[in-house]
Write an enzyme that holds these catalytic residues in place. Structure first.
Site: not given
Ligand code: NAD
Length: 420
Positions: A106
């Protein structure tokens, strides 16, 4: 240990539980408990006003036993080394659980990207990619998007590494735009996986997706895709929160409208959204709404010992990495609330990243139907293995998932032997 644990302490505690149940030998336990490589970089970026600002970033490779390492890059002000270590370790287990030939890694930069212009963001990305380029390569370490990073940022990283090499290296990163070797289905893959897990669990709870009441925290890549796919299959998304707060509608939120609202908002947030019958609540209140399924899809440690007693969902499906602390896990388990763990629930992203890497290496691209079908086969297969083990041994789904994943990594480690 308390919920004041940092994410890496939490990841280690989860691993220790599995290692103990598996009876892992002390040597293997010690090897897998810590990351294999860590790189911290402090690097300058020229801002648009001519000044220079120093940023800090990390790339952590947790374990390389099963192949090159894989894991996203996060841009967020709260990134620190322990968060990146935890996320890297979780990637090792996730890749092993879905049986794709990778170890876990990561990366992250301590930055609020919304405070940068687009050209500052590009310079930061290219300089960070250069600083960590000593670790990257299609056969070594392949990053992908995570919180606040996207396909454009992946394209800049691919271009930067390609400029260094003097030729185009598409397989050095995944989550790229389609025009430069991205895979069909990658953007939706994580949310699609989350929706498949909801479907599988609903079946086992004797429920259909139609009318299932779902609450989602996070409306970015993972949360908004899961919301759309579940909405299309008849679920009622009764609450959503992003960083701007919570939005609820007992008759169900209009997800396509919400998505088009965030698409047109420069910060991709729901801030200012008003819809018929939509009420505002705080992000904390959202997690305690009565519903069938709660999907945390934002950040770590959202369900903890102070709110786990008040969660009123019947099922939790972890779209985010590490959203539930071990203390909350224990409380939820005690209360009979099942949790589909992150290393299974959000593995769709890394599975299609794997497909993207394979397609890039062979320069032969697959159609979307083929990709979604293969994704479903892998994820549902992994789910069934976890479910069966959990039932056979009366374990929480997280523990069962860890037992399968950790054993595979330990086996790879043992077969390779200890060098020198
Ligand atoms: P992103 O940046 O696209 O979206 C994050 C979202 O979380 C946004 O809507 C943001 O406003 C919201 N957010 C941030 N702080 C917040 C809070 N305190 N309360 C409520 N909402 C809040 O990110 P993503 O890619 O969707 O990733 C989200 C999670 O999924 C992370 O934990 C990431 O590690 C995990 N993840 C992502 C992927 C991927 O393919 N993008 C894969 C596996 C896991």
């Amino acid at each position: 240990m308390t919920s004041e644990q940092n994410p890496f302490q939490i990841a280690q505690q989860q691993f220790d539980t599995a290692a103990e149940l598996l009876g892992l030998a002390d040597g293997v336990h010690a090897i897998l408990r810590v990351p294999q490589r860590e790189l911290t970089v402090n690097f300058p970026v020229k801002l648009d006003n001519g000044s220079v600002k120093i940023f800090t970033g990390y790339r952590v490779q947790h374990n390389l036993s099963r192949g090159p390492v894989k894991g996203g890059i996060r841009y967020h002000p709260s990134v620190d080394i322990n968060e990146v270590r935890a996320l890297a370790m979780w990637m090792t287990w996730k890749c092993a659980l879905v049986n794709i030939p990778y170890g876990g890694a990561k990366g992250g930069v301590v930055v609020e990207p919304r405070q940068l212009s687009l050209s500052e963001l590009e310079r930061l990305t290219r300089r960070f990619a250069t600083e960590i380029s000593i670790l990257l390569g299609p056969e070594r370490d392949i990053p992908a998007p995570d919180v606040n990073t996207n396909a454009q940022i992946m394209a800049w990283i691919m271009d930067t590494i390609s400029m260094h090499r003097g030729y185009t290296v598409p397989a050095v990163i995944t989550g790229k735009p389609i025009h430069v070797g991205g895979s069909l289905g990658r953007i939706e893959a994580t949310g699609r996986g989350v929706s498949l897990m909801v479907r599988e669990m609903a079946r086992r709870m004797g429920r259909s997706l139609s009318g299932l009441r779902v609450v989602i925290q996070g409306f970015g890549n993972v949360g908004s895709t899961a919301a759309l796919l579940l909405h299309q299959q008849g679920c009622k998304i009764v609450g959503i929160a992003d960083a701007s707060g919570g939005y609820v509608a007992s008759h169900g939120l209009d997800i396509p409208t919400l998505r088009s609202y965030t698409d047109h908002n420069p910060y991709h947030q729901l801030d200012g959204y008003r819809g018929p019958g939509v009420e505002r609540i705080s992000g904390a209140e959202l997690l305690e709404l009565e519903c069938d399924v709660l999907i945390p899809a934002a950040l770590e440690k959202q369900l903890h010992r102070h709110n786990a007693e008040r969660v009123r969902a019947r099922l939790i499906v972890e779209g985010a990495n590490g959203p539930t602390t071990p203390e909350a896990d224990a409380i939820l388990n005690e209360r009979g609330i099942m949790v589909v763990p992150d290393i299974l629930a959000n593995a769709g992203g890394v599975v299609v990243s794997y497909f993207e890497w394979v397609q890039g290496l062979q320069s032969f691209f697959w159609d979307e139907c083929n990709i979604n079908e293969k994704l479903e086969r892998i994820l549902v297969g992994a789910f069934e293995q976890v479910w069966e083990l959990a039932h056979a041994r009366r374990l929480p789904l997280r523990t069962a998932a860890y037992l399968l994943a950790v054993q595979r990594v330990a086996d790879a480690n043992a077969i390779r032997g200890l060098y020198p």
